[in-house]
Design a protein around this motif. Structure first.
Motif, PDB file in Angstrom:
ATOM      1  N   GLY A  19     -12.145  46.622  -9.144  1.00 44.64           N
ATOM      2  CA  GLY A  19     -12.976  47.829  -9.201  1.00 44.64           C
ATOM      3  C   GLY A  19     -12.488  48.896  -8.246  1.00 44.64           C
ATOM      4  O   GLY A  19     -12.359  50.071  -8.612  1.00 44.64           O
ATOM      5  N   MET A  20     -12.189  48.489  -7.004  1.00 46.39           N
ATOM      6  CA  MET A  20     -11.753  49.476  -6.012  1.00 46.39           C
ATOM      7  C   MET A  20     -10.397  50.060  -6.399  1.00 46.39           C
ATOM      8  O   MET A  20     -10.154  51.251  -6.231  1.00 46.39           O
ATOM      9  N   ASP A  21      -9.502  49.214  -6.918  1.00 46.14           N
ATOM     10  CA  ASP A  21      -8.197  49.717  -7.367  1.00 46.14           C
ATOM     11  C   ASP A  21      -8.376  50.770  -8.455  1.00 46.14           C
ATOM     12  O   ASP A  21      -7.752  51.822  -8.448  1.00 46.14           O
ATOM     13  N   MET A  22      -9.269  50.469  -9.384  1.00 47.47           N
ATOM     14  CA  MET A  22      -9.471  51.435 -10.470  1.00 47.47           C
ATOM     15  C   MET A  22     -10.059  52.743  -9.929  1.00 47.47           C
ATOM     16  O   MET A  22      -9.674  53.835 -10.358  1.00 47.47           O
ATOM     17  N   LEU A  23     -10.998  52.638  -8.985  1.00 48.72           N
ATOM     18  CA  LEU A  23     -11.628  53.858  -8.473  1.00 48.72           C
ATOM     19  C   LEU A  23     -10.612  54.763  -7.769  1.00 48.72           C
ATOM     20  O   LEU A  23     -10.616  55.978  -7.967  1.00 48.72           O
ATOM     21  N   VAL A  24      -9.745  54.147  -6.960  1.00 44.82           N
ATOM     22  CA  VAL A  24      -8.738  54.952  -6.256  1.00 44.82           C
ATOM     23  C   VAL A  24      -7.867  55.691  -7.281  1.00 44.82           C
ATOM     24  O   VAL A  24      -7.634  56.898  -7.176  1.00 44.82           O
ATOM     25  N   HIS A  25      -7.443  54.960  -8.295  1.00 45.47           N
ATOM     26  CA  HIS A  25      -6.606  55.559  -9.339  1.00 45.47           C
ATOM     27  C   HIS A  25      -7.371  56.674 -10.070  1.00 45.47           C
ATOM     28  O   HIS A  25      -6.892  57.786 -10.247  1.00 45.47           O
ATOM     29  N   LEU A  26      -8.600  56.366 -10.447  1.00 42.36           N
ATOM     30  CA  LEU A  26      -9.417  57.337 -11.199  1.00 42.36           C
ATOM     31  C   LEU A  26      -9.663  58.609 -10.377  1.00 42.36           C
ATOM     32  O   LEU A  26      -9.519  59.726 -10.893  1.00 42.36           O
ATOM     33  N   PHE A  27     -10.002  58.435  -9.114  1.00 33.04           N
ATOM     34  CA  PHE A  27     -10.342  59.612  -8.303  1.00 33.04           C
ATOM     35  C   PHE A  27      -9.122  60.522  -8.127  1.00 33.04           C
ATOM     36  O   PHE A  27      -9.231  61.738  -8.144  1.00 33.04           O
ATOM     37  N   LYS A  28      -7.944  59.910  -7.972  1.00 31.55           N
ATOM     38  CA  LYS A  28      -6.724  60.728  -7.859  1.00 31.55           C
ATOM     39  C   LYS A  28      -6.493  61.514  -9.150  1.00 31.55           C
ATOM     40  O   LYS A  28      -6.150  62.690  -9.131  1.00 31.55           O
ATOM     41  N   MET A  29      -6.679  60.843 -10.260  1.00 31.31           N
ATOM     42  CA  MET A  29      -6.479  61.513 -11.553  1.00 31.31           C
ATOM     43  C   MET A  29      -7.511  62.620 -11.760  1.00 31.31           C
ATOM     44  O   MET A  29      -7.205  63.686 -12.299  1.00 31.31           O
ATOM     45  N   LEU A  30      -8.729  62.368 -11.308  1.00 28.51           N
ATOM     46  CA  LEU A  30      -9.775  63.392 -11.445  1.00 28.51           C
ATOM     47  C   LEU A  30      -9.432  64.628 -10.626  1.00 28.51           C
ATOM     48  O   LEU A  30      -9.655  65.757 -11.053  1.00 28.51           O
ATOM     49  N   ASP A  31      -8.890  64.388  -9.447  1.00 26.69           N
ATOM     50  CA  ASP A  31      -8.476  65.493  -8.589  1.00 26.69           C
ATOM     51  C   ASP A  31      -7.431  66.349  -9.300  1.00 26.69           C
ATOM     52  O   ASP A  31      -7.480  67.574  -9.281  1.00 26.69           O
ATOM     53  N   PHE A  32      -6.494  65.660  -9.932  1.00 29.27           N
ATOM     54  CA  PHE A  32      -5.434  66.350 -10.657  1.00 29.27           C
ATOM     55  C   PHE A  32      -6.028  67.172 -11.814  1.00 29.27           C
ATOM     56  O   PHE A  32      -5.708  68.349 -11.985  1.00 29.27           O
ATOM     57  N   GLU A  33      -6.921  66.563 -12.579  1.00 29.36           N
ATOM     58  CA  GLU A  33      -7.542  67.281 -13.710  1.00 29.36           C
ATOM     59  C   GLU A  33      -8.328  68.492 -13.205  1.00 29.36           C
ATOM     60  O   GLU A  33      -8.310  69.549 -13.817  1.00 29.36           O
ATOM     61  N   THR A  34      -9.014  68.328 -12.078  1.00 32.78           N
ATOM     62  CA  THR A  34      -9.802  69.443 -11.525  1.00 32.78           C
ATOM     63  C   THR A  34      -8.878  70.589 -11.148  1.00 32.78           C
ATOM     64  O   THR A  34      -9.191  71.755 -11.394  1.00 32.78           O
ATOM     65  N   SER A  35      -7.710  70.258 -10.568  1.00 29.52           N
ATOM     66  CA  SER A  35      -6.792  71.335 -10.173  1.00 29.52           C
ATOM     67  C   SER A  35      -6.251  72.054 -11.403  1.00 29.52           C
ATOM     68  O   SER A  35      -6.027  73.257 -11.375  1.00 29.52           O
ATOM     69  N   ILE A  36      -6.088  71.332 -12.513  1.00 36.42           N
ATOM     70  CA  ILE A  36      -5.579  71.968 -13.735  1.00 36.42           C
ATOM     71  C   ILE A  36      -6.566  72.991 -14.293  1.00 36.42           C
ATOM     72  O   ILE A  36      -6.173  74.048 -14.775  1.00 36.42           O
ATOM     73  N   ILE A  37      -7.850  72.685 -14.210  1.00 33.78           N
ATOM     74  CA  ILE A  37      -8.825  73.615 -14.827  1.00 33.78           C
ATOM     75  C   ILE A  37      -9.341  74.674 -13.840  1.00 33.78           C
ATOM     76  O   ILE A  37     -10.171  75.485 -14.191  1.00 33.78           O
ATOM     77  N   GLU A  38      -8.779  74.638 -12.623  1.00 37.19           N
ATOM     78  CA  GLU A  38      -9.283  75.525 -11.573  1.00 37.19           C
ATOM     79  C   GLU A  38      -9.306  76.992 -11.994  1.00 37.19           C
ATOM     80  O   GLU A  38     -10.257  77.717 -11.704  1.00 37.19           O
TER      81      GLU A  38
END
Ligand code: PGA
Length: 260
Positions: A19-38
């Protein structure tokens, strides 16, 4: 504008490590997606993850740094005491959980939870200043007998109508038709819109139009990257409660992107 929310319900899946491994991966990807739509006028929905109890504490610590909310999948209807195996809303509050899912159909079916139990759980959650995701949904036999609206009305009345105007604004409603959960058979966008609109009208009848317009109503039941966009494009669908498709980062991200 009411909040758009995509919530992932992991159910009884993932060890602490997974679970923690997935969250770290997911949160990084979310950060990236957020920067794309900024630089666009798109806005990220609120992201909520509901991991198993054993992960919620560390998940909540990690999520704070990423502006993601953590939900528990259940809590006790009692405050504290001799209730072996139970977890109280106060315990969840103490580890900085944000939401508690109550009334999930699997809890109703396998653990025999009634609307009355769910109403009590909601009281415990609100007493502890947490937010509620309250699930309602009709069975296949109810839908086939044209009793889906009757069934949903009853669930809404018995689970939520005792709340104050302030209380109901802390509740997100998830419409999850039982026949769609984990079956690969989702409600059509029209069926979802029809029921979401109906749920909003029931809330409006009890708590008033202003409040009903502010309540987020999520759709759940075999929502996946393929069907999410059409379902989320309906005016009364404010996001999703996602089971199977929340277990892999790629699928969950695609569902999130479907609401942008
Ligand atoms: P599903 O589950 O997306 O796997 O159908 C949804 C839910 O039970 O919340």
């Amino acid at each position: 504008m009411r909040k758009k929310i995509i919530a992932g319900n992991w159910k009884m899946n993932k060890t602490h490590r997974e679970g923690m491994d997935m969250l770290v991966h997911l949160f990084k990807m979310l950060d990236f997606e957020t920067s794309i739509i900024e630089d666009t006028n798109k806005q990220m929905p609120e992201i909520v993850i509901a991991p198993p109890y054993l992960i919620v504490e560390n998940a909540a610590l990690l999520a704070q740094a990423w502006d993601v909310k953590i939900a528990a999948q259940n809590c006790s209807s009692e405050k504290e005491g001799a209730f072996t195996g139970e977890i109280s809303a106060a315990m969840l509050k103490a580890v900085k959980v944000n939401y508690v899912i109550v009334g999930h159909s699997e809890r109703r079916k396998y653990f025999h939870e009634t609307n009355q139990d769910i109403a009590k759980k909601i009281d415990r959650v609100l007493e502890n200043d947490l937010l509620v995701i309250c699930c309602v949904g009709e069975s296949l036999s109810e839908r086939e007998a044209n009793k889906e609206f009757q069934s949903i009305t009853r669930q809404l009345e018995e689970c939520l109508f005792h709340l104050s105007a302030d209380g109901i604004t802390k509740v997100v409603i998830a419409y999850e038709p039982l026949w769609a959960i984990g079956t690969g058979r989702n409600a059509t966008p029209d069926q979802a819109q029809e029921m979401h609109n109906y749920i909003r009208s029931v809330v409006s009848g009890k708590f008033g139009k202003d409040i009903s317009r502010k309540i987020s109503i999520l759709y759940g039941g075999s929502c996946n990257p393929k069907n999410a966009k059409q379902i989320f494009s309906q005016p009364d669908v404010d996001g999703g409660l996602i089971g199977g498709a929340s277990l892999e980062v790629r699928d969950f991200l695609d569902v999130i992107k479907a609401i942008l």
